[in-house]
Motif scaffolding. Structure first.
Motif, PDB file in Angstrom:
ATOM      1  N   LEU A 187     -23.594  -6.925  20.264  1.00 20.61           N
ATOM      2  CA  LEU A 187     -22.751  -8.148  20.475  1.00 20.61           C
ATOM      3  C   LEU A 187     -21.402  -7.991  19.518  1.00 20.61           C
ATOM      4  CD1 LEU A 187     -24.703 -11.339  20.565  1.00 20.61           C
ATOM      5  CD2 LEU A 187     -22.967 -10.632  22.252  1.00 20.61           C
ATOM      6  N   ILE A 188     -21.650  -7.567  18.434  1.00 19.06           N
ATOM      7  CA  ILE A 188     -20.480  -7.290  17.465  1.00 19.06           C
ATOM      8  C   ILE A 188     -19.398  -6.271  17.980  1.00 19.06           C
ATOM      9  CG2 ILE A 188     -20.106  -6.654  15.066  1.00 19.06           C
ATOM     10  CD1 ILE A 188     -21.320  -9.079  15.101  1.00 19.06           C
ATOM     11  N   LEU A 233     -12.886 -12.758  13.407  1.00 20.13           N
ATOM     12  CA  LEU A 233     -13.799 -13.266  14.350  1.00 20.13           C
ATOM     13  C   LEU A 233     -15.040 -12.655  14.422  1.00 20.13           C
ATOM     14  CD1 LEU A 233     -11.415 -13.972  17.365  1.00 20.13           C
ATOM     15  CD2 LEU A 233     -12.381 -15.687  15.740  1.00 20.13           C
ATOM     16  N   GLY A 234     -14.909 -11.174  14.217  1.00 21.74           N
ATOM     17  CA  GLY A 234     -16.228 -10.575  14.359  1.00 21.74           C
ATOM     18  C   GLY A 234     -17.391 -10.864  13.154  1.00 21.74           C
ATOM     19  N   THR A 239     -22.036 -13.881  11.702  1.00 27.41           N
ATOM     20  CA  THR A 239     -22.754 -15.151  11.071  1.00 27.41           C
ATOM     21  C   THR A 239     -23.537 -16.089  11.981  1.00 27.41           C
ATOM     22  OG1 THR A 239     -20.902 -14.707   9.266  1.00 27.41           O
ATOM     23  CG2 THR A 239     -22.472 -16.937   9.270  1.00 27.41           C
ATOM     24  N   LEU A 240     -22.661 -16.165  12.777  1.00 28.31           N
ATOM     25  CA  LEU A 240     -23.325 -17.016  14.128  1.00 28.31           C
ATOM     26  C   LEU A 240     -24.630 -16.353  14.451  1.00 28.31           C
ATOM     27  CD1 LEU A 240     -22.136 -19.793  14.880  1.00 28.31           C
ATOM     28  CD2 LEU A 240     -21.286 -18.631  16.966  1.00 28.31           C
ATOM     29  N   GLY A 241     -24.853 -15.059  14.593  1.00 30.80           N
ATOM     30  CA  GLY A 241     -25.878 -14.314  15.194  1.00 30.80           C
ATOM     31  C   GLY A 241     -27.008 -14.620  14.326  1.00 30.80           C
ATOM     32  N   LEU A 242     -26.587 -14.260  12.925  1.00 31.01           N
ATOM     33  CA  LEU A 242     -27.604 -14.466  11.909  1.00 31.01           C
ATOM     34  C   LEU A 242     -28.121 -15.824  11.891  1.00 31.01           C
ATOM     35  CD1 LEU A 242     -26.499 -12.485   8.786  1.00 31.01           C
ATOM     36  CD2 LEU A 242     -28.068 -11.659  10.538  1.00 31.01           C
ATOM     37  N   ILE A 243     -27.598 -16.765  11.936  1.00 36.41           N
ATOM     38  CA  ILE A 243     -28.106 -18.062  12.136  1.00 36.41           C
ATOM     39  C   ILE A 243     -29.082 -18.366  13.329  1.00 36.41           C
ATOM     40  CG2 ILE A 243     -27.384 -20.632  12.474  1.00 36.41           C
ATOM     41  CD1 ILE A 243     -24.915 -19.911  10.650  1.00 36.41           C
ATOM     42  N   VAL A 266     -16.929  -2.861   7.249  1.00 36.63           N
ATOM     43  CA  VAL A 266     -16.433  -1.470   7.519  1.00 36.63           C
ATOM     44  C   VAL A 266     -16.657  -1.194   8.765  1.00 36.63           C
ATOM     45  CG1 VAL A 266     -16.334   0.989   6.835  1.00 36.63           C
ATOM     46  CG2 VAL A 266     -16.918  -1.081   4.968  1.00 36.63           C
ATOM     47  N   TYR A 267     -17.811  -1.457   9.302  1.00 39.34           N
ATOM     48  CA  TYR A 267     -18.014  -1.143  10.991  1.00 39.34           C
ATOM     49  C   TYR A 267     -16.989  -1.808  11.770  1.00 39.34           C
ATOM     50  CZ  TYR A 267     -20.507  -1.124  15.268  1.00 39.34           C
ATOM     51  OH  TYR A 267     -20.612  -0.846  16.626  1.00 39.34           O
ATOM     52  N   LEU A 268     -16.652  -3.193  11.345  1.00 40.72           N
ATOM     53  CA  LEU A 268     -15.583  -3.913  12.253  1.00 40.72           C
ATOM     54  C   LEU A 268     -14.617  -3.065  12.413  1.00 40.72           C
ATOM     55  CD1 LEU A 268     -16.478  -7.575  11.620  1.00 40.72           C
ATOM     56  CD2 LEU A 268     -16.365  -6.606  13.839  1.00 40.72           C
TER      57      LEU A 268
END
Lengths: 371, 303
Positions: A187-188, A233-234, A239-243, A266-268
């Motif tokens: 997703l990210i 936004l990423g 964060t939304l995904g973790l929640i 870094v990945y983003l």
């Protein structure tokens, strides 16, 4: 810096005005994480079994009982002949046939040996493979039990090697625990890559880049102005995904959140750099979309989400080394499931940093204000 | 110092080596309205894009405000104003936000240079909270001009600013340009409309990348070499055919409801009328006229 600030202000205004993008950012992680892990489950249940029992003895009854009691199988036919069972396979009502020969019990007791026949419908590879393996396992256990019973009746000592296993980091072998971090990684990547690629191409398509290019805005200012909003936004999506994975699946990262965010940061940058690079080659959003889809497919299928990288052929393994998604999926699983620390992911972090530097440099070199 | 100076500027496109701009040399004086007049595909936009540093020339030199368009592109970008032919402001930002954005990008504010855009901006001020994409064509034009002016450019490049704009707005637009000229801004404008040429101080007629003539509009029409007549008849098609077969005429072509016909020397009007009647044309009208820019352009093209 002043210029970058104004560019950011403009960029965020445009993003918050674009309902479709906002909806995508909020809805996509929630819906995908809520739905996909339930469907993307490797566990094979409900394998349809047809039994051709020629023996009709206590032993054959016991065997069939222990198979159905395992929970993996559903008895869809209990036939007297192999032909009848085969008809069930042909009409797709059975995946496996277990043939119990006549004299099964008698021969087993008297001669200490008996053969069973298993036929597998191999049209669905995974189901056939796992179903066959499960069945073999159950029969083996059953065999063990009978031997124990028979030998202990004879009063001789029993030598049995019993194997017990324990699943580390995911004790219940819950596939969701394993899939959710992987899906979040995809997703990210999708959100970061697509947003940055499409946004810059849109400026080209609408023609606004023409007006920007005759201003004193420096190249790196413009690119920073594009990367920072999507980087933010990423992180929001992550964060939304973790929640979501905590609320729905109760997954709480075993490792340090700071390590996870450090890696994501870094990945983003590397994923945004990739989107940027694609955008410098394209003139229309359609082109950008197709190119991104092409790479996303590769990234997803060669990322180790659905299929284990270790079981890929050598050449494919080499290809996955150039796939940033692979490193994110690994790190996500390492940190979330295993609780790995910074030290353990340094190798991954190093490679992703190289990706970030390389992709962004290429993009900046290829982005021209003058044609 | 010339505001704009082109010295055999050349642009070649693609593998076929299409010459879009062919060794164009011209100068624009400070504070004048200079028109680049020519049909579509004449190379006007290519010249503008090179002068605004969006396109690299393939030959020759050019300078804007004394800055070389290749070497000193950074200086040019902060001093000139450019309004591309296609509307290219952010459609999802409001009128005010667009203007504010371009002001800040040039390190200035709307208030600082408000006097420059006041006349134009008051006309769109009531829509200042509307998104730019939702404006009408004429309004977009005005906003684009405001954005190109907000940093007080020394030279303003307008690429076909009136294409697709209604006649009333076009007239208004040219009045605005005159007021800007009065403020000392050099304006280089391109247009395919010949009637707008007379509103410029000097014009360059351009076709297929080549300059045909550079003069004041007055001098261009004065230098028209032939005698020009406007002819009318009931059957326009037959009239044009008859005229083109008339070997004493230098040239003839349709021009609105009239046909224009030119002669090397003055002629007896009655003789021509008789000739046309002889060929069976009715309702013949004939009058001598002064050449327009368009007549001059056609004349130059036929050479």
């Amino acid at each position: 810096m002043r210029t970058v600030r104004f560019l950011l202000q403009k960029e965020f205004r445009q993003i918050f005005r674009n309902r479709a993008i906002l909806a995508m950012i909020c809805v996509m992680p929630v819906v995908q994480l809520a739905v996909l892990p339930w469907a993307a489950d490797y566990e094979v249940k409900n394998v349809n079994l047809a039994v051709a029992d020629h023996d009709h003895s206590t032993f054959s009854q016991q065997l069939v009982n222990s198979i159905t009691a395992s929970g993996y199988f559903r008895l869809t036919g209990y036939n007297g002949s192999y032909q009848e069972a085969m008809h069930l396979v042909e009409s797709d009502q059975a995946d496996l046939i277990l043939e119990i020969p006549a004299g099964f019990e008698r021969n087993l007791v008297r001669e200490n040996q008996q053969k069973l026949f298993v036929a597998v419908n191999a049209i669905n590879g995974t189901k056939a493979n796992l179903g066959g393996a499960y069945l073999a396992e159950i029969i083996k256990n059953y065999n063990q039990r009978i031997r124990t019973e028979l030998i202990s009746e004879a009063g001789e000592p029993i030598h049995v090697i019993e194997i017990t296993s324990s699943n580390w980091f995911n004790p219940l072998m819950n596939y969701k625990v394993y899939m959710v971090p992987g899906i979040l990684a995809i997703l990210i990547t999708m959100i970061g890559g697509f947003l940055s690629a499409l946004n810059i191409v849109k400026e080209k398509e609408v023609g606004t880049i023409e007006q920007i290019n005759v201003t004193p805005i420096r190249k790196h200012h413009f690119i920073l102005g594009k990367l920072i909003p999507f980087w933010v936004l990423g992180n929001v999506v992550f964060t939304l995904g973790l929640i979501v994975s905590w609320v729905i699946y109760g997954i709480i990262p075993a490792g340090n959140l700071a390590v996870l965010y450090a890696f994501i940061s870094v990945y983003l940058v590397s994923v945004l750099g990739f989107g940027l690079l694609v955008s410098t080659f394209c003139d229309t959003q359609q082109q950008a979309m197709f190119i991104m889809f092409f790479f996303m497919m590769l990234f997803v299928l060669l990322g180790g989400l659905f299929t284990s990288i270790d079981s890929m052929p050598e050449w494919a393994k080499t290809v996955t080394r150039f796939n940033p998604v692979r490193y994110l999926i690994e790190v996500m699983r390492m940190v979330i499931l295993k609780g790995s620390g910074m030290k353990n992911i340094l190798y991954h972090l190093g490679i992703v940093t190289l990706f970030a530097i390389g992709l962004n440099s290429l993009a900046v070199l290829n982005y021209k204000k003058t044609s | 110092m010339h505001a704009v100076k082109l010295d055999s500027l050349t642009k070649v496109y693609g593998k076929e080596k299409t010459v879009a701009v062919d060794r164009v040399s011209l100068t624009v004086e400070q504070g004048e309205i200079f028109g680049l007049i020519g049909p579509d595909g004449a190379g006007k936009t290519s010249i503008f894009r090179m002068l605004t540093t969006l396109l690299l020339p393939d030959g020759g030199h050019a300078s804007v405000d004394g800055f070389d368009i290749v070497k000193d592109y950074a200086f040019i970008r902060s001093t000139v104003g450019y309004m591309p032919g296609k509307f290219s402001l952010y459609p999802d930002l409001t009128v005010e936000e667009n203007l504010g954005f371009f002001a800040t990008v040039f390190g200035t504010t709307i208030r600082e240079n408000y006097h420059l855009i006041k006349d134009i901006y008051v006309q769109i001020e009531k829509f200042k909270d509307r998104r730019a994409g939702k404006l009408s064509g004429g309004m977009k034009q005005k906003l684009a001009l405001c954005c190109a002016l907000i940093h007080k450019p020394t030279v303003l490049f307008l690429d076909e600013p009136t294409t697709g704009v209604d006649p009333v707005s076009r007239k208004e637009f040219w009045e605005m340009l005159k007021r800007l000229k009065a403020q000392g801004i050099t304006i280089m404008v391109s247009t395919p409309y010949m009637d707008e040429a007379t509103l410029c101080d000097r014009i360059a007629l351009i076709d297929q990348g080549k300059i045909l003539s550079i003069e004041t509009p007055q001098n261009i029409t004065n230098s028209y070499p032939d005698k020009l007549y406007a002819v009318k008849a009931e059957n326009m098609y037959a009239l044009l055919k008859t005229l083109s077969a008339y070997d004493r005429a230098a040239d003839s072509y349709a021009f609105g409801e009239y046909a224009h016909v030119s002669f090397r020397e003055a002629i007896n009007e009655n003789l021509l009328k008789d000739y046309l009647r002889e060929k069976g044309l009715t309702g013949v009208e004939l009058k001598e006229i002064d050449a327009t820019i368009e007549d001059c352009f056609i004349n130059l093209l036929r050479k």
